[in-house]
Every structure is written in C-alpha cells, then in structure tokens.
Design an enzyme around this catalytic site. Sequence first.
Site, PDB file in Angstrom:
ATOM      1  N   ARG A 188      16.089  52.905 -40.374  1.00  0.00           N
ATOM      2  CA  ARG A 188      15.415  52.862 -39.079  1.00  0.00           C
ATOM      3  C   ARG A 188      16.233  53.703 -38.109  1.00  0.00           C
ATOM      4  O   ARG A 188      17.455  53.823 -38.253  1.00  0.00           O
ATOM      5  CB  ARG A 188      15.310  51.423 -38.559  1.00  0.00           C
ATOM      6  CG  ARG A 188      14.538  50.482 -39.478  1.00  0.00           C
ATOM      7  CD  ARG A 188      14.553  49.065 -38.915  1.00  0.00           C
ATOM      8  NE  ARG A 188      13.785  48.139 -39.739  1.00  0.00           N
ATOM      9  CZ  ARG A 188      14.300  47.388 -40.715  1.00  0.00           C
ATOM     10  NH1 ARG A 188      15.601  47.469 -40.986  1.00  0.00           N
ATOM     11  NH2 ARG A 188      13.532  46.567 -41.413  1.00  0.00           N
ATOM     12  N   LYS A 212      17.767  44.595 -38.892  1.00  0.00           N
ATOM     13  CA  LYS A 212      17.117  43.551 -38.099  1.00  0.00           C
ATOM     14  C   LYS A 212      17.682  42.184 -38.461  1.00  0.00           C
ATOM     15  O   LYS A 212      18.008  41.912 -39.605  1.00  0.00           O
ATOM     16  CB  LYS A 212      15.609  43.566 -38.360  1.00  0.00           C
ATOM     17  CG  LYS A 212      14.879  44.741 -37.704  1.00  0.00           C
ATOM     18  CD  LYS A 212      13.388  44.610 -37.881  1.00  0.00           C
ATOM     19  CE  LYS A 212      12.639  45.708 -37.154  1.00  0.00           C
ATOM     20  NZ  LYS A 212      11.168  45.567 -37.295  1.00  0.00           N
ATOM     21  N   HIS A 283       9.925  57.339 -37.970  1.00  0.00           N
ATOM     22  CA  HIS A 283       9.437  56.374 -38.951  1.00  0.00           C
ATOM     23  C   HIS A 283       8.642  57.061 -40.051  1.00  0.00           C
ATOM     24  O   HIS A 283       8.492  56.504 -41.146  1.00  0.00           O
ATOM     25  CB  HIS A 283       8.580  55.307 -38.261  1.00  0.00           C
ATOM     26  CG  HIS A 283       8.905  53.914 -38.697  1.00  0.00           C
ATOM     27  ND1 HIS A 283      10.145  53.339 -38.484  1.00  0.00           N
ATOM     28  CD2 HIS A 283       8.185  52.990 -39.373  1.00  0.00           C
ATOM     29  CE1 HIS A 283      10.153  52.122 -38.990  1.00  0.00           C
ATOM     30  NE2 HIS A 283       8.988  51.887 -39.541  1.00  0.00           N
ATOM     31  N   ARG A 286      10.870  57.409 -42.933  1.00  0.00           N
ATOM     32  CA  ARG A 286      11.052  56.125 -43.627  1.00  0.00           C
ATOM     33  C   ARG A 286       9.840  55.834 -44.506  1.00  0.00           C
ATOM     34  O   ARG A 286       9.981  55.411 -45.659  1.00  0.00           O
ATOM     35  CB  ARG A 286      11.253  55.030 -42.568  1.00  0.00           C
ATOM     36  CG  ARG A 286      11.554  53.645 -43.113  1.00  0.00           C
ATOM     37  CD  ARG A 286      12.013  52.776 -41.946  1.00  0.00           C
ATOM     38  NE  ARG A 286      11.883  51.362 -42.208  1.00  0.00           N
ATOM     39  CZ  ARG A 286      12.809  50.612 -42.811  1.00  0.00           C
ATOM     40  NH1 ARG A 286      13.921  51.181 -43.245  1.00  0.00           N
ATOM     41  NH2 ARG A 286      12.627  49.324 -42.978  1.00  0.00           N
ATOM     42  N   HIS A 309      13.482  45.264 -45.764  1.00  0.00           N
ATOM     43  CA  HIS A 309      12.331  44.454 -45.394  1.00  0.00           C
ATOM     44  C   HIS A 309      12.607  42.995 -45.728  1.00  0.00           C
ATOM     45  O   HIS A 309      13.055  42.686 -46.830  1.00  0.00           O
ATOM     46  CB  HIS A 309      11.080  44.903 -46.160  1.00  0.00           C
ATOM     47  CG  HIS A 309      10.509  46.194 -45.658  1.00  0.00           C
ATOM     48  ND1 HIS A 309       9.702  47.018 -46.432  1.00  0.00           N
ATOM     49  CD2 HIS A 309      10.623  46.813 -44.457  1.00  0.00           C
ATOM     50  CE1 HIS A 309       9.356  48.074 -45.724  1.00  0.00           C
ATOM     51  NE2 HIS A 309       9.901  47.977 -44.531  1.00  0.00           N
ATOM     52  N   TYR A 318       3.312  50.381 -48.911  1.00  0.00           N
ATOM     53  CA  TYR A 318       3.561  51.712 -49.458  1.00  0.00           C
ATOM     54  C   TYR A 318       2.909  51.908 -50.828  1.00  0.00           C
ATOM     55  O   TYR A 318       2.620  53.030 -51.216  1.00  0.00           O
ATOM     56  CB  TYR A 318       5.070  51.970 -49.536  1.00  0.00           C
ATOM     57  CG  TYR A 318       5.723  51.913 -48.183  1.00  0.00           C
ATOM     58  CD1 TYR A 318       5.543  52.931 -47.260  1.00  0.00           C
ATOM     59  CD2 TYR A 318       6.496  50.810 -47.808  1.00  0.00           C
ATOM     60  CE1 TYR A 318       6.120  52.865 -46.008  1.00  0.00           C
ATOM     61  CE2 TYR A 318       7.075  50.737 -46.560  1.00  0.00           C
ATOM     62  CZ  TYR A 318       6.886  51.772 -45.658  1.00  0.00           C
ATOM     63  OH  TYR A 318       7.449  51.701 -44.409  1.00  0.00           O
TER      64      TYR A 318
END
Length: 337
Positions: A188, A212, A283, A286, A309, A318
């Site tokens: 990110r 995150k 992004h 990514r 994730h 994806y």
Amino acid sequence: MKPEPATEVPQAPLAISEPIADYLDYLRLERARSENTLRAYGVDLRLMTEFLVGQARVQRLSDVTVQMLRDWLAIQHEAQISRTTIARRISSVKNFFAWALKHQVVARDPALRLVAPKKEQRLPHVLQTGQIDRLLSEPASETTKSEPANGEPAKTLSKAEIVAEQKRIALAARDRVIAELLYASGLRISELVSLDIADIDFERRTVRVVGKGNKERVVPFGKPAERVINHWLRNHRKVLAHAETGGALLVGARGGRLNVRQAREVIAQALKSLGDTSASGPHALRHTVATHLLDGGADLRAVQEFLGHSSLATTQLYTHVSVDRLRQSYRQAHPRA
C-alpha cells in the site's frame, strides 16, 4: 445583490462531542487504527453530528432514533453519494453506537437496524506486462544534461546548476524505487512511505512492513527492485537527505520523509505518461501484482499473506479479474467462442 450567508451548523453539545472524542481515542490507543481510518471515522461522525444537531435538534445521544439516522442517510442518497461511501458511513455509525452501548453511554443502540447498501463491485484496473515494462524502464532523466551530445563540448554548469541537476537526477532515482517496489511487493502507498532503510533485508531480499491494524508482515522483492534500491541508497539519497531525515528510505525534495500525497502524485504522473491506460493511482500496481501472481499460478492464501489482507474474500476479488481476462482472451482467440 449580496449572496445569502451560509447556514451555520450549531456547535455540538458536550453530551455528543465528548463520547465521539472518547471513541476516536479508543480507536487510536486501544485498536491501533491508522491515521487514514481515524480521519475517515472522524469525518463520518462529524457529518452525522451536524445533521443530528442542526436538523434533528438532538442534544443527547440517548435521543437519537433509527429514523433520524435513516433520514440522514436519505439526504446522502439524494446527493448521489456513492454506495461505497454510504456503506462506510453506516459502518462508522454502527461501530460507534455499539461502542457507546457497551460503555453505557446509551441505553439502546439506534443504529442496530441500519442496513448498508451493497457495495459497488468494480473490478480493479490491471496493467498489461508490456505496460509494466515501460513503466519500470530506466528513464532518460537519470542521465545528466551536462553530458556532451554529437561530439559537442560539454556545457559548463554553475555551482547552483550542478546542485539542481544532482537533485533532479536523485528525484528520478527515488521515483524509480517508488514504482519498482510498489509492483515488486504489492505494498500500500502508506506502507511504502513508512519504510525505513532498516526494514530492508538485502540478503534475503525482503522488506518488513507494518500494515493495517499495526500488523507486521515480511514481503519479498526481486532483483530489479534490489538494483534500484541499492542505486538510490548508494548514489542519490544523500543528495536529498539532511541531518534530520532519520532512517526514512524515501526522502522528499526538502529532505523530510516522503509523504503519501507526494508518492501518489509520482505514480499518477508515471501512469499518465504511459498514454494507454486509465489506471490513475498507486493501488493499480497493487491490483496488478496480485493479478499477475494469480495468473502465474500463485496460491490464493499466499497472495493474501503477501498483500496483508485480513480476509480471504478481499483477495478473491483478484481471481475474478483473472477469470475476466481469461474470458476476454478466449472470446478473441477461440474460433468457436
């Protein structure tokens, strides 16, 4: 004719503003939410408060009803706010009132019956391999303008011009690190700018990332990324860095740590220069590396860990991209498609 004065929003009473401030402190200190998450929650709860105080005339959180919250959301629907944004605001409000109920700020949860709209399922834009090659190719701007061309004598630069030229070349080398490392490791943009030099393990070709939720992961990168990072550190970082730069891997033009906005602009300009893609932000890289990994046979769980994730469902998006690309290729190539 004088324009009418803007309607002022009444100041929120302490019975509402203080619990919201306490909740944001809870997210920051106990849940270790990122600054971006805290900013989003703060905006959502401020907008809710402005409606409750300004239009519903609420003075205490205990007076809030589910109908008031639905009226607030209806106004956003009428303003054509995207479903994704509305869904996030509902989530912010529901989480806040659940916290308020748990901490006995309210006796009942008015947001309990709020239902978020289904999010818009937009397949992420994916760059083709040829586009990635062009994006990551060495730019001509890495060479100095003082080099002679066509046998002509080199131009003598002043000291100020030499410094400016060194800075220009250093920025170009840094920008290559941004693009190469984003694609190599699927980071990110916030994770990228937070990296320190100490986070890079050149022997194993890995980078330690804090993502995150303050979760740490170790992500690999390839030889091309290793080359541009080494080139930046050995030859160009010192041109921009100063005594107060610290251990930041990526440095801004003034010597401080590169921020998210600056890094985002670098990638936006690089993608725009390709001229044949609608991708517009970091992004996209990514999305691209995730899709390329799955196209190449990578395990879905491994890609989930690679991207950081928390939910496998996010990574599965994806796979939809890969299937969509396969279907498109099939229609174009198969004689009986």
